[in-house]
Design a protein around this motif. Sequence first.
Motif, short mmCIF file in Angstrom:
data_model
loop_
_atom_site.label_atom_id
_atom_site.label_comp_id
_atom_site.label_asym_id
_atom_site.label_seq_id
_atom_site.Cartn_x
_atom_site.Cartn_y
_atom_site.Cartn_z
N ARG A 185 0.81 -1.23 0.00
CA ARG A 185 0.00 0.00 0.00
C ARG A 185 0.84 1.27 0.00
O ARG A 185 0.34 2.34 0.31
N LYS A 186 2.12 1.16 -0.35
CA LYS A 186 2.98 2.34 -0.34
C LYS A 186 3.99 2.25 -1.48
O LYS A 186 4.57 1.20 -1.73
N ARG B 71 7.18 4.78 -3.32
CA ARG B 71 8.00 6.00 -3.42
C ARG B 71 8.75 5.91 -4.74
O ARG B 71 9.45 4.94 -5.00
N ASP C 92 -4.81 7.28 0.11
CA ASP C 92 -4.72 7.95 1.41
C ASP C 92 -3.84 9.19 1.30
O ASP C 92 -4.23 10.28 1.71
N LEU D 151 5.34 10.18 -3.31
CA LEU D 151 4.92 9.22 -2.31
C LEU D 151 3.41 9.01 -2.46
O LEU D 151 2.65 9.98 -2.49
N THR E 142 0.31 6.46 -0.82
CA THR E 142 -0.16 5.38 0.04
C THR E 142 -1.65 5.19 -0.21
O THR E 142 -2.36 6.14 -0.53
N THR E 143 -2.08 3.94 -0.07
CA THR E 143 -3.47 3.60 -0.38
C THR E 143 -4.13 2.88 0.78
O THR E 143 -3.47 2.44 1.72
N PRO F 73 -0.67 0.93 -5.10
CA PRO F 73 -0.30 2.34 -5.31
C PRO F 73 0.19 2.63 -6.73
O PRO F 73 -0.07 3.71 -7.26
#
Length: 89
Positions: free
Chosen positions: A11-12, A14, A39, A55, A57-58, A64
Motif C-alpha cells: 500500500r505504499k 516511493r 490515502d 509518495l 499510500t493507499t 499504489p
Amino acid sequence: MNIKILELGKRKARLIIEGEGHSFMNALTEEILRDPEVDVAKYLIKFQFSDPELLVTTRGDRDPLEAVKDACSRLSEYCDELLEHVPAD
C-alpha cells in the motif's frame, strides 16, 4: 520520462520521476488524490534542480502503482479532450 522505484509495498510506493517539475507533479498528485482509495499523494523536490520524489499510500487492497497509472491515464484523456477543442491552424 524515466521512473525509479525507491520503495514498493502493498500500500505504499516511493518513486523518482526524472525530468519533471512542479507543473506536472501538481497535476499528477491532484489527480491521484481523486481516487477514493488513495490515502496520501504528495511529492518533494529537495533541491532546485533535483528530480521529484512521489509518495503514494493507499487504503484496502488498492495497488499504489495502479493508482498512479490510472491517474496518468485520466490526465492523458483530459489533454486529448482539450486538443479536440483547440482549433487547427
